[in-house]
Design a protein around this motif. Sequence first.
Motif, short mmCIF file in Angstrom:
data_model
loop_
_atom_site.label_atom_id
_atom_site.label_comp_id
_atom_site.label_asym_id
_atom_site.label_seq_id
_atom_site.Cartn_x
_atom_site.Cartn_y
_atom_site.Cartn_z
N ASP A 1 -0.48 -6.45 -8.15
CA ASP A 1 0.26 -6.55 -9.41
C ASP A 1 0.97 -5.24 -9.75
O ASP A 1 2.12 -5.25 -10.19
N ALA A 2 0.26 -4.12 -9.54
CA ALA A 2 0.87 -2.82 -9.84
C ALA A 2 2.07 -2.55 -8.92
O ALA A 2 3.11 -2.05 -9.36
N VAL A 3 1.94 -2.92 -7.64
CA VAL A 3 3.04 -2.70 -6.69
C VAL A 3 4.24 -3.57 -7.05
O VAL A 3 5.39 -3.11 -7.05
N ARG A 4 3.97 -4.84 -7.37
CA ARG A 4 5.09 -5.73 -7.71
C ARG A 4 5.78 -5.29 -8.98
O ARG A 4 7.01 -5.42 -9.12
N PHE B 1 0.09 4.90 -8.05
CA PHE B 1 -0.34 4.90 -6.65
C PHE B 1 0.61 5.80 -5.86
O PHE B 1 1.68 6.18 -6.35
N ALA B 2 0.21 6.12 -4.63
CA ALA B 2 0.99 7.05 -3.81
C ALA B 2 2.23 6.36 -3.23
O ALA B 2 2.15 5.22 -2.76
N SER C 1 -1.58 1.01 -2.10
CA SER C 1 -2.25 0.50 -3.30
C SER C 1 -3.03 -0.76 -2.97
O SER C 1 -2.59 -1.58 -2.15
N ALA C 2 -4.17 -0.90 -3.62
CA ALA C 2 -4.99 -2.12 -3.48
C ALA C 2 -4.68 -3.12 -4.59
O ALA C 2 -5.33 -4.16 -4.68
N ASP D 1 -3.65 -1.83 2.93
CA ASP D 1 -3.21 -1.50 1.56
C ASP D 1 -1.86 -0.78 1.54
O ASP D 1 -1.54 -0.05 0.60
N THR D 2 -1.08 -0.97 2.59
CA THR D 2 0.27 -0.38 2.64
C THR D 2 1.30 -1.43 2.26
O THR D 2 1.18 -2.60 2.65
#
Length: 660
Positions: free
Chosen positions: A404-407, A454-455, A400-401, A423-424
């Motif tokens: 915020d979405a990952v956190r 995201f993947a 994901s780029a 972006d990993t």
Amino acid sequence: MLERLGKLTASRPKRTLVLLLAFIVLAGVVGGPVAGRMQGGDGFTSQASESAQAERQLERATGEATAPGIVLIARDGQAQAAADTLGQVAGVARAEVGPRSQDGATRLVTGTLRAGVDDEVVAEDVLAAFEDRRDVTVGGGAVMGAQLGETISEDLGRAEMLAFPLLLLLSLLFFRGRAAALPLVVGITTVLGTFLVLTGVNELYGLNVFALNLVIGLGLGLAIDYTLFLVTRFREELRAGAEPRAAVRTTMLTAGRTVAFSAATVAAALGALTLFPLGFAESMGIAGASVAVVAGVASLIVSPALLALWGRTLLPKRDVADGTDRWHRLAHAVMRRPGAIALVTAAVMLVAAFPAVGVQWTPVDGTALPTDKSARVVFDAIERDFGGSGSTPVTVAATSASPDAVRAFAEQIGAEAQALPGDTWRLTVDVPGDPTGERARDTVAGIRALDPPFATAVTGPAAKFIDQQATIGSRLPLAIGVLGLLTFALLWLMTGSVVLPLKAIVMNALTVGAALAPLVLLYDGVEPTDFLVAAALIFALSTDYGVFLLGRIKEARDHGESEREAVAVGIARTGKVVTAAAILLAVAIGAFSTSSIPFIQQIGIAVATGVLLDAFIVRTLLVPSLMALLGKWNWCSPKPLRRLHARVGISEGGPAPAAA
């Protein structure tokens, strides 16, 4: 073809044996070192699985393995020095000092390997680096893999030392006289010939070192089976008055065809293992199919030469009663009450097989090693003294780029997020308890059930174990279908019947279930791939003995015997052979049960149980009772298939014995 092969080798037996000696030397020189070239790593996870994909993604991003491959336990004051030494070993990317034990006396030191290195080479270097350090114990996944391979090699040598003298004594008892040398010659040729084949295969596809156990045990077992069958038929022809060369010809046209069919059916059954994309199963399938084919070829080349060379000297000086009368009477006694005997025998087999339904699956972990191995000491100490610390957590590879979405996702699953190049992201969820236990598996399932924007791909011990079972489950219907179809086709080619192959498949399935049941009763859990290999072996060997018996029944029927008399003659002619072969093969492969590695023990126990059940129960009671019940329906086949079989089918019938 078999007649020409027998004539060629029997006409010049000494030249054949000289060429054989040259082949054995070549195979030993070229194929002997194959053990050192084979892989000993993780062969229990599909490389196409989600967990494997996640590992590759993280390794590409970091240049490191996803989990520590080396784990040291060092005295508290020596932990940093141990970490410095570990970090200097080639292939180790970084070494870190971990938590203290609950009593404060020792600390963990973890070493993460570079991506793409040979884990076993690094493990051996680490063991050498700390060889003289009594204050440091070396373990971890990489060391466990290396010590598993080493232990299996040691166990194999010990099993051979135990099995060979017993096999030699039993061979002298069953073969009598110089004929006992025949299985030894064919067995050596089979094992070394298979090593030569696997050397070539290993250059194209990295085989698992565990397959060597199968090559030696099954190679010796099949060599004994096939030569015993050929020698028995050769002696029958000599007693009937045939000259040795004529007896060799008839033996090749009859028993030789059965051996060829047997090798094909065993190879087909074990070859079905290659449909599972797991290194352990694929290696066992390739090795098993190879050893079956080599054993068949070796028997059909070596045996005619030695039979022709020794001739009538193979008839024992005191020709002890072969027991055919007893087997003949037993068959007729069974067929007098076929319904009751078939029902009781089938019921007993079903009851015996029932525990296999409740099998509990378990992965290969540190408990597979003997307690004196350093990797096992470390594994037990982590569980006992560190509360499970150092176990690989559930790990998520995310792409994901949007930080915020990952956190936000990491907070949702209770993970620690780490940004990596490209972006990993690596998300780590610490799960206490068994790394592959129910809690860890529930965590994996829960994460995979979510749908982030995201993947993601989940890895770790629990994810690998889940993926292994999913891989087996997805391929199992195909493998069973292919196994059944190939077995049916080969038995149809031999018998011309559609009923006998179906009946053989059902009886083999009963034998497999009954033979696997002891594993459930003796062990807390069974490794799934191990279960597959044991099942395939038992099915293959059950078909092997079925081919021996059906060939003689069909021959007697083709020569004009009534339905029941043909069955009785077939059992009389093969009863002693199949029983002796089963005992010898149970010793050859049952020697695996002396291994200190549980999943190798399990194969030995299951296969020994299976071949003995098949010889003493199925072939003695269930086969004659069912054949008596069905009568002429045993040979039923639709007209189109009968016409096709008349053109392409192969029979063991052969010519009548040549007169003196």
